[in-house]
Design an enzyme around this catalytic site. Structure first.
Site, short mmCIF file in Angstrom:
data_model
loop_
_atom_site.label_atom_id
_atom_site.label_comp_id
_atom_site.label_asym_id
_atom_site.label_seq_id
_atom_site.Cartn_x
_atom_site.Cartn_y
_atom_site.Cartn_z
N ARG A 277 1.03 -0.48 0.16
CA ARG A 277 0.16 0.03 0.01
C ARG A 277 1.11 1.23 0.42
NH1 ARG A 277 -3.84 -2.84 -1.90
NH2 ARG A 277 -5.22 -3.28 -0.61
N GLU B 268 -2.97 6.94 -5.36
CA GLU B 268 -3.71 6.48 -6.30
C GLU B 268 -4.69 7.15 -7.51
OE1 GLU B 268 -3.85 2.08 -5.91
OE2 GLU B 268 -1.55 2.45 -4.51
N HIS C 67 -0.77 -0.32 -9.56
CA HIS C 67 -1.29 -0.88 -9.28
C HIS C 67 -1.92 -2.43 -9.18
CE1 HIS C 67 -3.45 -1.75 -5.35
NE2 HIS C 67 -3.00 -1.91 -5.18
C1 DGY Z 1 -5.43 -6.17 -2.89
O1 DGY Z 1 -5.82 -7.56 -2.66
O2 DGY Z 1 -5.20 -5.92 -1.38
C2 DGY Z 1 -4.86 -5.81 -3.55
O3 DGY Z 1 -3.82 -4.49 -3.86
C3 DGY Z 1 -5.84 -4.88 -4.94
O4 DGY Z 1 -6.38 -4.26 -3.79
#
Ligand code: DGY
Length: 332
Positions: free
Chosen positions: A244, A273, A292
């Site tokens: 994250r 993001e 991402h």
């Molecule tokens: C997750 O599964 O947490 C990935 O980062 C996509 O959100």
């Protein structure tokens, strides 16, 4: 909880992979899909959720106190993803709403992205690809475009869980990297499997040639990689974050890169993001950024859709959510 399938109305906050949608429809549920390219605003999400009994969500939906107050009627929230920091779990639990997620199935794909970023940064590949487009490939220069090698180096994993273990497997297998890690609690299985060594956070910073972040975002991890942390890292170190964006402080990271405090960075996650296209990090030589895409493969997204759908289906079939984040809700 209703077991009457006729009244089950599932709101899908996106167009998710078809296999998940088919599972829900085949179960006899009424499915509404938000088909617009843009995500719903929170007001739209609240308004739409009013007429549904289940929500199939993803990371950009803000499922906070306001949402949960206005949508406390929901039977279940099923998150398409392993992370759920967009959901106020305490409040969902207080409202008696089970929250499901999709762990395990995305570990390999996400680790692939971390591993790929690591190699790309170590050899400046994203930057050099763009430099060809700028007409900068002229002749062979023995001292130009030099990267650094990964063989026998030390990989420091911050958050050695399922995704971290897949990263360790790749780095050990391909480069015989030594694995050290820092976690809230020890991962003995990984210690056995990868000869991983548990270290304190400062030791992780000081000893790692590559630091790869695989933890969830929470109060303890938010902003953990800041100026003080980068200052403790080796000047040849690579920082990778596929977890994250809020786990690192982006300004401090930019400062560390500009001042040669660390060698480079590979990010699949940013804050905010999407990243602003004018962000100076995007033109740095030793930086690689992706939008991402950790779990973004046909296979993995299909499995995530299946798991997220099955969390809803099993809940209505028999009050069980196979991947339940807040088990207190269904206990007893
Ligand atoms: C997750 O599964 O947490 C990935 O980062 C996509 O959100």
């Amino acid at each position: 909880m209703s077991k009457n399938h006729k009244r089950v109305r599932v709101l899908l906050s996106r167009m998710f992979p078809a296999n998940g949608i088919d599972l829900l429809r085949n179960e006899g549920f009424e499915v509404t899909i938000w088909e617009s390219e843009r995500p719903m605003t929170q007001e739209e999400l609240i308004e739409k959720s009013q007429s549904h009994t289940a929500l199939f969500s993803t990371l950009s939906e803000k499922i906070d106190a306001l949402f949960l107050e206005r949508c406390s009627h929901l039977d279940i929230i099923s998150q398409f993803g392993v992370g759920y920091d967009n959901i106020d779990i305490d409040r969902a639990t207080k409202a008696g709403i089970p929250v499901g997620n999709t762990p395990d199935v995305l570990s390999g794909a996400t680790a692939d992205v971390g591993f790929g970023l690591m190699i790309n940064v170590s050899r400046k590949m994203f930057y050099l690809h763009k430099s060809i487009a700028r007409g900068e490939w002229k002749y062979f220069r023995p001292n130009a475009n030099l990267g650094i090698e990964l063989g026998d180096k030390t990989l420091g994993i911050y958050g050695l869980g399922r995704i971290g273990a897949e990263m360790a497997r790749r780095c050990k297998g391909a480069y015989n990297m030594k694995i050290i890690y820092h976690n809230r609690s020890r991962n003995l299985k990984a210690e056995r499997e990868f000869e991983a060594r548990y270290v304190g956070f400062d030791e992780l910073l000081e000893l790692s040639d590559v630091i790869s972040v695989h933890t969830s975002l929470n109060e303890e991890t938010a902003g953990r990689f800041d100026k003080t942390a980068f200052e403790k890292m080796k000047s040849t170190a690579i920082f990778i974050n596929t977890a994250r964006g809020l786990i690192h402080n982006e300004k401090d990271l930019a400062w560390a890169l500009e001042n040669g405090i660390i060698w480079g960075a590979g990010l699949d996650v940013t804050s905010p993001e999407p990243m602003d296209p004018g962000n100076p990090l995007l033109s740095r030589e030793n930086v690689a950024v992706l939008p991402h895409i950790g779990s973004a493969t046909v296979e993995t997204r299909g499995k995530m859709a299946e798991l997220a759908a099955m969390n809803i289906i099993e809940f209505y079939r028999g009050n069980k959510v196979p991947h339940l984040v807040n088990p207190e809700v269904l206990a007893g």
